[in-house]
Design an enzyme around this catalytic site. Structure first.
Site, PDB file in Angstrom:
ATOM      1  N   LYS A  77       0.853  -1.194   0.000  1.00  0.00           N
ATOM      2  CA  LYS A  77       0.000   0.000   0.000  1.00  0.00           C
ATOM      3  C   LYS A  77       0.881   1.234   0.000  1.00  0.00           C
ATOM      4  O   LYS A  77       2.009   1.198   0.494  1.00  0.00           O
ATOM      5  CB  LYS A  77      -0.888   0.027   1.254  1.00  0.00           C
ATOM      6  N   GLY A 136     -18.801   3.806  -2.853  1.00  0.00           N
ATOM      7  CA  GLY A 136     -20.176   4.068  -2.404  1.00  0.00           C
ATOM      8  C   GLY A 136     -21.126   4.456  -3.522  1.00  0.00           C
ATOM      9  O   GLY A 136     -22.270   3.988  -3.578  1.00  0.00           O
TER      10      GLY A 136
HETATM   11  N1  GLU Z   1      -7.342   0.244  -3.518  1.00  0.00           N
HETATM   12  C1  GLU Z   1      -8.085  -0.941  -3.793  1.00  0.00           C
HETATM   13  C2  GLU Z   1      -8.120  -1.843  -2.576  1.00  0.00           C
HETATM   14  O1  GLU Z   1      -7.968  -1.413  -1.454  1.00  0.00           O
HETATM   15  C3  GLU Z   1      -7.571  -1.634  -5.039  1.00  0.00           C
HETATM   16  C4  GLU Z   1      -6.151  -2.074  -4.963  1.00  0.00           C
HETATM   17  C5  GLU Z   1      -5.593  -2.578  -6.266  1.00  0.00           C
HETATM   18  O2  GLU Z   1      -6.299  -2.590  -7.247  1.00  0.00           O
HETATM   19  O3  GLU Z   1      -4.409  -2.946  -6.268  1.00  0.00           O
HETATM   20  O4  GLU Z   1      -8.368  -3.011  -2.689  1.00  0.00           O
END
Ligand code: GLU
Length: 421
Positions: A106, A223
């Protein structure tokens, strides 16, 4: 932030609970309690007024035993290293539960995108990519959008990466516009995956969705589309919705098209004339069949879990329910569907996007939706079967703990096969 609400502490506590029930190997547990790599960067950006401002950013690779890191980037004023670490752990479990070949990661930047111009946002996005560029790539760690980041931001980041490396590599980031290597169906995939979970949950709970009342907290990427799909595809009645400024409620149901228009014109759903104003806190406590937290973490805590009246909670946001609240909901027989199943549609279609980019061959929207439904429904069934198995043999466990058991087991097996312990 109180101890109860520290996101990374929550992520560790959830893992510990599952580890105990599944008798996880102690060495595997120790590896899985901490991120593998934490990168902290400071990004100088020349702002519109000519002055340089420095932004603090992060990229955390939690685990890559099952494949490259995967996870979004958030631009948020309240971003913190603890949130990013927690979210990277949750990505690890999310990818593992969906059984897609990625680990978890992340990123985040502390900033207020709402007060920045497009040019400033572009400089920040490019500066962030220059700062973390050595740590990402299609076979290393693959970022994507999250709170307040968009396909356009992904496009700038990919372009910066290509300039740094001197080659074209669309699989290094997902959630891109379709014109430059994005996938059909990515834009509403998080919500769609969540609605497949709702469909399956309703079947088990013998809930008639056509008669169900739904409240949604949040009107962003997740949402907004959840509202549209619940309304149009499942025939449920959405009676309340909110955004960061406040919410709106109507007993007879809200009109999606009119509400979206009001949000565009006024910047918030709060002043929509087709309903009464309602606070975010009150929305959570409405007497509805389905409550969908689709905003930020820590919304249902030990202080309000007793007052949740919904029959089903569908966690479309990451981390909206704390462990203390989780236990209270389980006790009260509120069926709480965990975030890393409910919102996995986004990363699953990111996986499809990556696979299409790597192959240079693109699929139809119909293909994407069919494959997404299959993965989400399989994960749902796996989770419910595991919950049943453990609850019958020992003490009753929540769907979240069941999902953890499956996800952690797969990552531990991959680590074992690689010889990490
Ligand atoms: N941000 C999204 C999640 O929390 C998608 C993450 C992604 O596609 O790598 O799952």
């Amino acid at each position: 932030m109180t101890e109860e609400l520290d996101p990374f502490r929550i992520a560790q506590e959830q893992l510990d609970a599952a580890a105990e029930i599944m008798h996880l190997d102690k060495q595997a547990h120790a590896i899985l309690r901490e991120p593998k790599q934490t990168v902290i960067v400071n990004i100088p950006v020349r702002m519109g007024d000519g002055n340089t401002k420095v932004f603090n950013g992060f990229r955390v690779l939690y685990n890559n035993a099952r494949g490259p890191g995967k996870g979004g980037i958030r631009f948020h004023p309240k971003e913190s290293i603890s949130t990013v670490k927690a979210l990277s752990a949750w990505m690890t479990w999310k990818c593992s539960l969906a059984n897609i070949p990625f680990g978890g990661a992340k990123g985040g930047v502390i900033c207020d995108p709402k007060s920045m111009t497009d040019a400033e946002l572009e400089s920040l996005s490019r500066g962030y990519m220059r700062a973390i560029g050595r740590f990402v790539g299609s076979r290393i760690d693959v970022p994507a959008p999250d709170v307040y980041t968009t396909p356009q931001i992904m496009a700038w980041m990919m372009d910066e990466y290509d300039k740094m490396t001197g080659h074209d590599e669309p699989g290094m980031i997902t959630g891109k516009p379709v014109e430059i290597g994005g996938s059909a169906g990515r834009y509403d995939s998080t919500a769609l995956g969540g609605m497949y979970v709702l469909r399956e949950t309703a079947k088990r709970r013998k809930m008639n969705l056509k008669k169900a009342k739904v409240a949604i907290q949040g009107f962003g990427n997740a949402g907004k589309f959840a509202f549209e799909i619940a309304d149009k595809l499942l025939g449920a009645k959405v009676v309340a919705v909110s955004d960061s400024a406040g919410g709106v409620y109507s007993e007879s149901g809200l009109d999606f098209a009119k509400l979206s228009k009001a949000k565009e014109e006024m910047g918030s759903v709060k002043n929509f004339e087709g309903g009464k104003q309602i606070s975010n806190d009150k929305l959570l406590e409405l007497d509805v069949d389905v409550l969908i937290p689709a905003a930020l973490e820590n919304q249902i805590t030990k202080s309000n879990a007793d007052r949740i009246k919904a029959d089903v909670v569908l966690e479309l946001a990451n981390g909206p329910v704390t462990p203390e609240a989780d236990a209270i909901l389980l006790e009260r027989d509120v069926l709480d569907m965990p975030d890393f199943l409910v919102n996995s549609g986004g990363v699953i279609v990111s996986y499809f996007e990556w696979a299409q980019d790597m192959a240079g061959y693109f699929w139809t929207e119909e293909d994407v939706y069919k494959k997404l439904d299959k993965i989400v429904t399989t994960s749902f069934n796996d989770m419910m079967a595991t919950q049943k198995k453990y609850s019958e043999a020992k003490k009753r466990i929540s769907p979240r703990t069941a999902a953890y058991i499956i996800a952690v087991e797969r990552v531990a097996t991959a680590m074992k096969l690689r010889g990490w312990y």
